[in-house]
Design a protein around this motif. Sequence first.
Motif, PDB file in Angstrom:
ATOM      1  N   ILE A   1       1.606   4.794  -9.160  1.00  0.00           N
ATOM      2  CA  ILE A   1       0.647   4.160  -9.648  1.00  0.00           C
ATOM      3  C   ILE A   1      -0.456   4.919  -9.666  1.00  0.00           C
ATOM      4  O   ILE A   1      -0.819   5.509  -8.576  1.00  0.00           O
ATOM      5  CB  ILE A   1       0.457   2.731  -9.225  1.00  0.00           C
ATOM      6  CG1 ILE A   1       1.626   2.021  -9.512  1.00  0.00           C
ATOM      7  CG2 ILE A   1      -0.852   2.177  -9.241  1.00  0.00           C
ATOM      8  CD1 ILE A   1       1.426   0.584  -9.385  1.00  0.00           C
ATOM      9  N   ARG A   2      -1.133   5.126 -10.823  1.00  0.00           N
ATOM     10  CA  ARG A   2      -2.307   6.034 -10.966  1.00  0.00           C
ATOM     11  C   ARG A   2      -3.561   5.169 -11.142  1.00  0.00           C
ATOM     12  O   ARG A   2      -4.787   5.676 -11.001  1.00  0.00           O
ATOM     13  CB  ARG A   2      -2.248   6.938 -12.119  1.00  0.00           C
ATOM     14  CG  ARG A   2      -1.047   7.840 -11.970  1.00  0.00           C
ATOM     15  CD  ARG A   2      -1.421   9.178 -11.067  1.00  0.00           C
ATOM     16  NE  ARG A   2      -0.324  10.068 -11.360  1.00  0.00           N
ATOM     17  CZ  ARG A   2       1.006  10.289 -10.669  1.00  0.00           C
ATOM     18  NH1 ARG A   2       1.145   9.643  -9.747  1.00  0.00           N
ATOM     19  NH2 ARG A   2       1.726  11.522 -11.196  1.00  0.00           N
ATOM     20  N   HIS A   3      -3.636   3.897 -11.774  1.00  0.00           N
ATOM     21  CA  HIS A   3      -4.794   3.300 -11.993  1.00  0.00           C
ATOM     22  C   HIS A   3      -4.411   1.942 -12.201  1.00  0.00           C
ATOM     23  O   HIS A   3      -3.448   1.454 -12.300  1.00  0.00           O
ATOM     24  CB  HIS A   3      -5.500   4.003 -13.405  1.00  0.00           C
ATOM     25  CG  HIS A   3      -4.396   4.165 -14.350  1.00  0.00           C
ATOM     26  ND1 HIS A   3      -3.623   3.001 -15.055  1.00  0.00           N
ATOM     27  CD2 HIS A   3      -3.793   5.155 -15.060  1.00  0.00           C
ATOM     28  CE1 HIS A   3      -3.035   3.590 -15.885  1.00  0.00           C
ATOM     29  NE2 HIS A   3      -2.769   4.937 -15.900  1.00  0.00           N
TER      30      HIS A   3
ATOM     31  N   LEU B   1       0.991  -1.239  -0.080  1.00  0.00           N
ATOM     32  CA  LEU B   1       0.025   0.027   0.150  1.00  0.00           C
ATOM     33  C   LEU B   1       0.893   1.269   0.023  1.00  0.00           C
ATOM     34  O   LEU B   1       1.852   1.248   0.774  1.00  0.00           O
ATOM     35  CB  LEU B   1      -0.825   0.071   1.192  1.00  0.00           C
ATOM     36  CG  LEU B   1      -2.295  -0.738   1.069  1.00  0.00           C
ATOM     37  CD1 LEU B   1      -3.113  -0.470   2.600  1.00  0.00           C
ATOM     38  CD2 LEU B   1      -2.917  -0.267   0.023  1.00  0.00           C
ATOM     39  N   ASP B   2       0.695   2.292  -0.918  1.00  0.00           N
ATOM     40  CA  ASP B   2       1.467   3.498  -1.054  1.00  0.00           C
ATOM     41  C   ASP B   2       0.432   4.558  -0.248  1.00  0.00           C
ATOM     42  O   ASP B   2      -0.265   5.369  -0.872  1.00  0.00           O
ATOM     43  CB  ASP B   2       1.504   3.783  -2.532  1.00  0.00           C
ATOM     44  CG  ASP B   2       2.612   4.862  -2.683  1.00  0.00           C
ATOM     45  OD1 ASP B   2       3.351   5.117  -1.967  1.00  0.00           O
ATOM     46  OD2 ASP B   2       2.358   5.674  -3.571  1.00  0.00           O
ATOM     47  N   THR B   3       0.741   4.553   1.029  1.00  0.00           N
ATOM     48  CA  THR B   3       0.147   5.422   1.826  1.00  0.00           C
ATOM     49  C   THR B   3       0.694   5.413   3.430  1.00  0.00           C
ATOM     50  O   THR B   3       1.246   4.288   3.850  1.00  0.00           O
ATOM     51  CB  THR B   3      -1.511   5.112   1.987  1.00  0.00           C
ATOM     52  OG1 THR B   3      -2.394   6.079   2.932  1.00  0.00           O
ATOM     53  CG2 THR B   3      -1.631   3.713   2.585  1.00  0.00           C
TER      54      THR B   3
ATOM     55  N   ALA C   1       4.049  -4.185  -6.787  1.00  0.00           N
ATOM     56  CA  ALA C   1       3.440  -2.592  -7.128  1.00  0.00           C
ATOM     57  C   ALA C   1       3.287  -2.225  -5.887  1.00  0.00           C
ATOM     58  O   ALA C   1       2.350  -2.635  -5.050  1.00  0.00           O
ATOM     59  CB  ALA C   1       2.215  -2.943  -7.887  1.00  0.00           C
ATOM     60  N   THR C   2       3.348  -0.853  -5.640  1.00  0.00           N
ATOM     61  CA  THR C   2       3.062  -0.102  -4.515  1.00  0.00           C
ATOM     62  C   THR C   2       1.883   0.883  -4.814  1.00  0.00           C
ATOM     63  O   THR C   2       1.942   1.723  -5.707  1.00  0.00           O
ATOM     64  CB  THR C   2       4.207   0.717  -3.924  1.00  0.00           C
ATOM     65  OG1 THR C   2       3.557   1.020  -2.507  1.00  0.00           O
ATOM     66  CG2 THR C   2       4.516   1.994  -4.420  1.00  0.00           C
ATOM     67  N   ILE C   3       0.712   0.490  -4.259  1.00  0.00           N
ATOM     68  CA  ILE C   3      -0.743   1.000  -4.609  1.00  0.00           C
ATOM     69  C   ILE C   3      -1.531   1.863  -3.914  1.00  0.00           C
ATOM     70  O   ILE C   3      -1.647   1.627  -2.738  1.00  0.00           O
ATOM     71  CB  ILE C   3      -1.678  -0.167  -5.339  1.00  0.00           C
ATOM     72  CG1 ILE C   3      -0.771  -1.345  -5.937  1.00  0.00           C
ATOM     73  CG2 ILE C   3      -2.662   0.161  -5.882  1.00  0.00           C
ATOM     74  CD1 ILE C   3      -1.175  -2.642  -6.373  1.00  0.00           C
TER      75      ILE C   3
ATOM     76  N   THR D   1       5.906   5.051   2.253  1.00  0.00           N
ATOM     77  CA  THR D   1       5.512   6.262   2.526  1.00  0.00           C
ATOM     78  C   THR D   1       6.486   7.118   1.796  1.00  0.00           C
ATOM     79  O   THR D   1       7.550   6.589   1.300  1.00  0.00           O
ATOM     80  CB  THR D   1       5.342   6.368   4.000  1.00  0.00           C
ATOM     81  OG1 THR D   1       6.922   6.483   4.246  1.00  0.00           O
ATOM     82  CG2 THR D   1       4.793   5.408   4.720  1.00  0.00           C
ATOM     83  N   ASN D   2       6.189   8.504   1.812  1.00  0.00           N
ATOM     84  CA  ASN D   2       6.994   9.290   1.341  1.00  0.00           C
ATOM     85  C   ASN D   2       6.823  10.646   2.335  1.00  0.00           C
ATOM     86  O   ASN D   2       5.724  10.691   2.854  1.00  0.00           O
ATOM     87  CB  ASN D   2       7.004   9.727  -0.180  1.00  0.00           C
ATOM     88  CG  ASN D   2       5.715  10.217  -0.697  1.00  0.00           C
ATOM     89  OD1 ASN D   2       4.897  11.145  -0.067  1.00  0.00           O
ATOM     90  ND2 ASN D   2       5.346   9.654  -1.882  1.00  0.00           N
ATOM     91  N   PRO D   3       7.757  11.766   2.122  1.00  0.00           N
ATOM     92  CA  PRO D   3       7.460  13.047   2.996  1.00  0.00           C
ATOM     93  C   PRO D   3       6.047  13.486   2.556  1.00  0.00           C
ATOM     94  O   PRO D   3       5.378  13.964   3.626  1.00  0.00           O
ATOM     95  CB  PRO D   3       8.586  13.798   2.652  1.00  0.00           C
ATOM     96  CG  PRO D   3       9.606  12.842   2.188  1.00  0.00           C
ATOM     97  CD  PRO D   3       9.053  11.732   1.512  1.00  0.00           C
TER      98      PRO D   3
ATOM     99  N   GLY E   1       3.783   6.739 -13.037  1.00  0.00           N
ATOM    100  CA  GLY E   1       2.874   7.954 -13.353  1.00  0.00           C
ATOM    101  C   GLY E   1       3.277   9.331 -13.583  1.00  0.00           C
ATOM    102  O   GLY E   1       3.004   9.857 -14.461  1.00  0.00           O
ATOM    103  N   ARG E   2       4.404   9.517 -12.817  1.00  0.00           N
ATOM    104  CA  ARG E   2       5.276  10.750 -13.007  1.00  0.00           C
ATOM    105  C   ARG E   2       6.025  10.884 -14.505  1.00  0.00           C
ATOM    106  O   ARG E   2       5.757  12.004 -15.006  1.00  0.00           O
ATOM    107  CB  ARG E   2       6.050  11.286 -12.014  1.00  0.00           C
ATOM    108  CG  ARG E   2       5.481  11.591 -10.579  1.00  0.00           C
ATOM    109  CD  ARG E   2       6.165  12.237  -9.588  1.00  0.00           C
ATOM    110  NE  ARG E   2       5.897  11.949  -8.236  1.00  0.00           N
ATOM    111  CZ  ARG E   2       6.300  12.640  -7.142  1.00  0.00           C
ATOM    112  NH1 ARG E   2       7.284  13.332  -7.291  1.00  0.00           N
ATOM    113  NH2 ARG E   2       5.735  12.226  -5.927  1.00  0.00           N
ATOM    114  N   LEU E   3       6.235   9.673 -15.001  1.00  0.00           N
ATOM    115  CA  LEU E   3       6.784   9.751 -16.439  1.00  0.00           C
ATOM    116  C   LEU E   3       5.523   9.962 -17.230  1.00  0.00           C
ATOM    117  O   LEU E   3       5.966  10.773 -18.342  1.00  0.00           O
ATOM    118  CB  LEU E   3       7.471   8.435 -16.739  1.00  0.00           C
ATOM    119  CG  LEU E   3       8.917   8.280 -15.962  1.00  0.00           C
ATOM    120  CD1 LEU E   3       9.520   7.029 -16.360  1.00  0.00           C
ATOM    121  CD2 LEU E   3       9.892   9.412 -16.874  1.00  0.00           C
TER     122      LEU E   3
HETATM  123  C1  E4P Z   1       6.176   5.629  -3.353  1.00  0.00           C
HETATM  124  O1  E4P Z   1       7.337   5.064  -3.033  1.00  0.00           O
HETATM  125  C2  E4P Z   1       6.244   6.902  -4.089  1.00  0.00           C
HETATM  126  O2  E4P Z   1       6.611   7.942  -3.295  1.00  0.00           O
HETATM  127  C3  E4P Z   1       4.816   7.176  -4.692  1.00  0.00           C
HETATM  128  O3  E4P Z   1       4.311   5.993  -5.229  1.00  0.00           O
HETATM  129  C4  E4P Z   1       4.866   8.631  -5.571  1.00  0.00           C
HETATM  130  O4  E4P Z   1       3.708   8.592  -5.840  1.00  0.00           O
HETATM  131  P1  E4P Z   1       3.134  10.054  -6.718  1.00  0.00           P
HETATM  132  O5  E4P Z   1       3.860  10.274  -7.991  1.00  0.00           O
HETATM  133  O6  E4P Z   1       1.595   9.751  -7.004  1.00  0.00           O
HETATM  134  O7  E4P Z   1       3.415  11.163  -5.870  1.00  0.00           O
END
Ligand code: E4P
Length: 213
Positions: free
Chosen positions: A165-167, A5-7, A182-184, A27-29, A131-133
């Motif tokens: 991941i976006r979708h 889980l990405d949360t 996959a971190t979702i 997690t991220n900041p 997603g950012r790419l």
């Molecule tokens: C997880 O490790 C990343 O920090 C996270 O997936 C980034 O996602 P975002 O591009 O939606 O912020």
Amino acid sequence: MHIFLDTANLEEIRKHATSGLIDGVTTNPSLIAKQGADLKSVIQEITSLVDGPISAEVLATDYDGMLKEGLEYAKWHENICVKLPCTDDGLRACKTLADQDIKVNMTLVFSINQALLCAKAGAFLVSPFVGRLDDIGQSGMDLIADIVQVYDNYGFDTMILVASIRHPEHVKMAALYGADIATIPTKVFEKLSKHPLTDIGLEKFLADAKKKQ
Ligand code: E4P
């Protein structure tokens, strides 16, 4: 494929941790800041909910600072994975921590060459941000396929964690391309089990079963 889980939202993690489907948490900041709590308490709570790698990101950007924070985080729990940005200092800190058997998740990875260096630095996880790419008109999933190939070419142990991941399509492609993890985000995870034909089929089975009685 492992699912993380990405949360940093403890309610979301509590809700899904008991499903047996969650193998770790990233997690991220930004995610930590959204919770309005301090990193250590959030991360420690997550380690009590999920028995798998839990990523906690450093805030320092220089080698010494990253090392100091990473060594501190690693003391919190055996499942902590120290998250470092893919910079020159981050790669150096990764090597130093990995040499001490500390798990590192190299984050903000956007190219094959960055992923190659992360593996050579002994990273436990590499996090390409798909997603950012996509957001800048490049193909995030093409990068995943390329990293899978490069890591296979050389037998690197570093696990490929598909991030940003976006979708659900991203999750499907991650599995098809052979990513390790996959971190979702929770809202995407909750869509994975859904299919309209499942709902229609179930409704019909139950209606038919009632007719018989
Ligand atoms: C997880 O490790 C990343 O920090 C996270 O997936 C980034 O996602 P975002 O591009 O939606 O912020």
